[in-house]
Structure formats: structure tokens, C-alpha cells
Design an enzyme around this catalytic site. Structure first.
Site, mmCIF file in Angstrom:
data_model
loop_
_atom_site.group_PDB
_atom_site.id
_atom_site.type_symbol
_atom_site.label_atom_id
_atom_site.label_comp_id
_atom_site.label_asym_id
_atom_site.label_seq_id
_atom_site.Cartn_x
_atom_site.Cartn_y
_atom_site.Cartn_z
ATOM 1 N N CYS A 89 0.804 -1.229 0.000
ATOM 2 C CA CYS A 89 0.000 0.000 0.000
ATOM 3 C C CYS A 89 0.837 1.280 0.000
ATOM 4 C CB CYS A 89 -0.921 0.017 1.226
ATOM 5 S SG CYS A 89 -2.209 -1.244 1.222
ATOM 6 N N HIS A 144 -1.400 6.123 1.999
ATOM 7 C CA HIS A 144 -1.490 5.072 3.005
ATOM 8 C C HIS A 144 -1.829 5.678 4.366
ATOM 9 C CE1 HIS A 144 -0.860 1.306 4.968
ATOM 10 N NE2 HIS A 144 0.159 1.751 5.678
#
Length: 513
Positions: A89, A144
């Protein structure tokens, strides 16, 4: 007196002309064309289990029902060979938003350090658009761990956004862990509006309903960050009911050598995979073994499919708002997933590999006057194409730091000649190169994999050691990065960085790693 009055009037005229020119620059490009609005839709952990993949390729999952993503696909152009530039991510999102690949920034992982440790302020896609006169709005997961918006300064540069409110969620959500729906059953009565994604779409609905006058004549850049199908796979029961566990089909597996069951098939598939990949990428003794021992493989797939269905419902709500938007005919839409997801393929659950399941992602564009509704493109691209392509479509210069291909030629003609490749990175010096036919992988220890997607779309047979494919490997290897930024560790490099947040300076000690 007269000369003084003339001077005042001249200054007023100069200020007025400058102000008017600034407004014109914000709403029009150098040729006087009205700048397009941007609806930007990052989705988390969504693999290729959606309709347009299973209908147009050997990939995807025919069980998965995604009517709203199919509806979006029918409105524009969809890529079937698009890949995340990183399959974790934090580095994936940092790369997309900044235009800087992981191997250049050194942002390789989720652990320890936020992406702002690696990407300086002002490089972001949204910052670029804001600098050029756009109003920038966001809610949900863009970078993120950015769901708290401007209230969590380490996960976004707050001055790059005009608005970024934190998420809302129902009280029940705080009791749900990532184990729920994966290795533990769903024991909670969840409603649609308990999940943060529901409220993210509500916010974006309201922004889409605004007129240009509401933004002082400026175009908008609106990011709608959808978290599902990221864990926890916990959504209202009605979405699970779409996929009875007893009817769930497991992913395809090798049928050579009289393989009798999935456990045996996994080890059959891994027999020609380098040891480094087994230990560092697959980790079959980790989640996969737990899933098998607990007997929850089918139910975990059921949960993932259910969570995709919930996500798809929210995409439908967003599309309803988009279709009613007063700016619809001048709005570019881009939907992308930060990476794919394994559900047992190659003995792996989750992401963080260089195989097809982890890198292959949905990638859909609607560009008024450019894309043709319902078209499919199978050319290899990666998500680093977003920054340069959006910039050029909006009539903006592409900053020098941006590394990615302009894919406008493919948006105009999906069958156009294309010699580009997709480049994928997982942590330090582990890379994959994907072209129209092959996937070539090289790990940090020099071990390799090569798969022929024309004859082996599930990547069961590693051709890296076959003599007939030496030239293919050599050609693909020319696309490997020339420089790999080292992954720093605690103590090697420390930076004291001051970040401005809501008029307060927050000083944080950060160690890139």
C-alpha cells in the site's frame, strides 16, 4: 492631483488584469480550452475479480458480481494489463501520487515510516493541480493511512488540499479486527452506513453537486478514497448471501502430474519457483497454512467477494452522483487499485509479491472527447502513467521529477502500437517487467522467473531456465531499474522535519526506511 489619480487608476487596472489573468489561467489552458475537472478514485486491495476482466480475458473471477464497476467500464476505457508499480500500500500510493517510483524514493514498505519520509512537499499530483488553479478535495484513503485527512499530518501534506475531512464510521466498526471474515466468522450486525466508505461517497456526492460558481470559477480535483475490499472483510450480511460458501470456487491450479488436491497443487506450482521467492514472497507456511488448517479457504474467498460487492455498491452511489453532476461533461474519471490480491494462488494470501495476482489491477478512464465508451485495452501499462497523462490532459506541464508514460495514445486508440512495459517493485531490488506477452521477475539474489501469458495465464510454469527463452529474458531485463535506492534502517539517517498542520508546526523525527 491628476497624476496621482492616474497612478492609482493604473495600479488598479494592473491588479485587475493580473487577477483576471490568474482566473483565466485556472479555468483554461494555454489554447483557451476549459480545463477538465478530475474525479480520482483510488480503491484498496482490489484485484482483477471484476466483470470486465472475466468477460474479456482468461483472468478475473466469473463468480464476482460487480454491476457498477461494469457500468463504469462501459462508460469509458478499461485496461486488462495494468499493474501497480509496487504491490504494498504505502509505496504504491506514494509512487502514484508523487510520480516517483519506489526504487527512486526508497519508500518500499508500510512499516515504521510514513510516505512523507521519502517524498518532499509539493511533488504530489494534487499539489501540482492546486498550484495550477484547481480546488483540491479528498476524503477516505488516498495515501497510506490517510483516512484522518488533515488531522493526521504525517499521512498527507495538509497545504496541498483545500479540504480533506476525516472519515466517519459506525460504532460497531471499532470492535472488528482484520481476523473477522478471514479466519473468524462475522458476528456483528453491520449496516451499509457503518462503514467509512459510505460517508466518503456522501462527501464526494456533495462536492460533485457543486457548480463552478461554488468554487469561484475554479475546476476541481476530487479524490474519493475507497477502503474496501481491504480487510477487515466485514460488511452487511446481504453481501455474503450473494455467495454461499458451499458454492464458492477455488482459484485455478495445475493439473499436471495427477495433482489430487489444492495443498499438493500448491507445492507442485512452487516446485520451479526460486527459494528466495518461496521464503520471501509466497510464505506458504504462514497465512495459507493457517487457512487450510482452519478449513476457512472457501469462507475467506466468500468474504472477499462480499466485500467487493459492498465496494461496488458504493461505486454505484458515486456514479449516480457523477451522472447528475453539473460538470459531468467536463470531468475526467480515473479509477485504480493500489495493487491486487492473492487468495491462495502460489500458496499465498494477501499481496506483496511480484506475481500476476498481486500486481494486476483494475484501471478505468473516462475522458470526454478522448475515450470511446465500452472499449478495452490489453497493452501493458503501470500506474505511474497517471501523473503524466492527467497533467497533459488538463493542459499542464509534466514536472521533471515524474517517471511514467503518457498513455493518451491508448486512451484515444486502445489498439495503437505500443512498446511500453509495466514495471513492478516489491521492496529493495526485487522487480518484475510485464510486456504484452511475458512477465519477467528478478530478485535481489539474482534468481529469476519468466512466464508466458499467452500459453500460461496462471503463471504455473517458470521458463527462466529454459534455453529457448534467453533472448526474451535479455530483452526484458533492459527495462530493469538502473538505480535502486537503498532501504535505510534506523540509525543510518535521521531527519528532523517540521510539517505545518492547521496553523500549528509539528516537528517529527523521521528515519527513511
Amino acid at each position: 492631483m491628476a497624476s496621482r489619480l492616474f497612478g492609482i487608476l493604473s495600479a488598479f487596472v494592473a491588479i485587475t488584469v493580473h487577477f483576471s489573468f490568474s482566473i483565466i489561467s485556472a479555468v483554461a489552458d494555454d489554447e483557451g480550452n476549459k480545463r477538465p475537472n478530475i474525479l480520482f478514485i483510488p480503491v484498496d486491495d482490489l484485484n482483477n475479480w471484476i466483470g470486465y476482466f472475466s468477460k474479456n480475458t482468461p483472468k478475473g473471477n466469473a463468480q464476482s458480481m460487480t454491476p457498477n464497476l461494469d457500468r463504469l467500464s462501459a462508460m469509458g476505457l478499461s485496461f486488462t494489463n495494468a499493474h501497480a508499480s509496487a504491490t504494498i500500500c504505502n509505496p504504491s500510493r506514494a509512487a502514484v501520487w508523487s510520480g516517483v517510483r519506489a526504487e527512486t524514493s526508497g519508500c518500499y514498505d508500510n512499516k515504521d515510516h510514513p510516505w512523507t519520509s521519502f517524498i518532499k512537499e509539493g511533488l504530489g499530483l494534487n499539489a501540482h493541480f492546486k498550484e495550477n488553479g484547481y480546488m483540491t478535495f479528498a476524503r477516505g484513503k488516498t495515501y497510506h493511512s490517510s483516512q484522518q485527512g488533515k488531522e493526521k499530518p504525517l499521512t498527507c501534506y495538509v497545504d496541498e488540499w483545500d479540504e480533506y475531512p476525516k472519515i466517519k464510521q459506525g460504532d460497531v466498526i471499532k470492535y472488528i479486527t482484520d481476523r473477522v471474515g478471514f479466519t473468524e466468522p462475522l458476528l456483528y450486525d453491520i449496516q451499509d452506513d457503518d462503514d467509512p466508505d459510505w460517508h466518503t461517497v456522501d462527501y464526494c456526492h456533495d462536492k460533485l453537486m457543486e457548480t463552478t460558481d461554488d468554487r469561484d470559477g475554479k475546476p476541481f480535483f476530487l479524490a474519493c478514497g475507497i477502503v474496501k475490499p481491504h480487510m477487515p472483510w466485514a460488511v452487511p450480511q446481504k453481501y455474503y448471501d450473494l455467495y454461499p460458501a458451499s458454492e464458492v470456487e477455488l482459484p485455478p491450479y495445475p493439473t499436471t502430474n495427477d495433482v489430487k488436491d489444492w495443498e499438493e497443487a500448491i507445492w507442485e506450482d512452487l516446485a520451479d519457483v526460486p527459494e528466495y521467492a518461496i521464503n520471501k514472497m509466497s510464505n506458504p507456511d504462514k497465512e495459507f497454512t493457517e487457512v487450510i488448517e482452519l478449513g476457512v479457504w472457501e469462507s475467506s474467498i466468500q468474504s472477499y467477494l462480499a466485500t467487493i460487492a459492498y465496494m461496488d455498491m458504493n461505486i454505484g452511489r458515486l456514479l449516480d452522483a457523477f451522472e447528475k453532476s453539473p460538470e459531468r461533461d467536463n470531468t475526467i474519471v480515473v479509477l485504480w487499485s493500489d495493487h491486487g490480491y492473492h487468495l491462495g494462488e502460489k500458496g499465498h494470501h494477501k499481496k506483496q509479491t511480484l506475481w500476476e495476482e498481486a500486481s494486476d489491477v483494475p484501471f478505468i478512464w473516462i475522458v470526454p472527447g478522448v475515450t470511446t465508451p465500452g472499449t478495452i485495452c490489453d497493452r501493458p501499462v503501470d500506474l505511474q502513467s497517471i501523473y503524466p497523462t492527467l497533467s497533459k490532459l488538463a493542459g499542464l506541464d509534466v514536472p521533471d521529477h515524474v517517471d511514467g508514460d503518457d498513455i493518451r495514445p491508448l486512451l484515444e486508440d486502445p489498439s495503437a502500437e505500443w512498446d511500453g512495459v509495466a514495471k513492478v517493485t516489491v521492496r529493495y531490488k526485487n522487480h518484475a517487467i510485464v510486456d504484452q506477452r511475458y512477465r519477467y521477475i528478478r530478485y535481489v539474489d539474482g534468481s529469476e522467473e519468466l512466464y508466458d501469458h499467452d500459453n500460461d495465464p496462471n503463471e504455473f510454469t517458470n521458463l527462466a531456465n529454459w534455453r529457448d527463452y534467453r533472448d526474451v529474458k535479455r530483452r526484458l531485463a533492459t527495462h530493469l531499474p538502473q538505480v535502486d535506492m537503498p532501504a535505510w534502517h534506523d540509525g543510518e539517517m535521521n531527519l528532523n522535519v517540521t510539517i505545518s498542520c492547521n496553523d500549528e508546526d509539528v516537528t517529527v523525527k523521521k528515519c527513511p526506511g
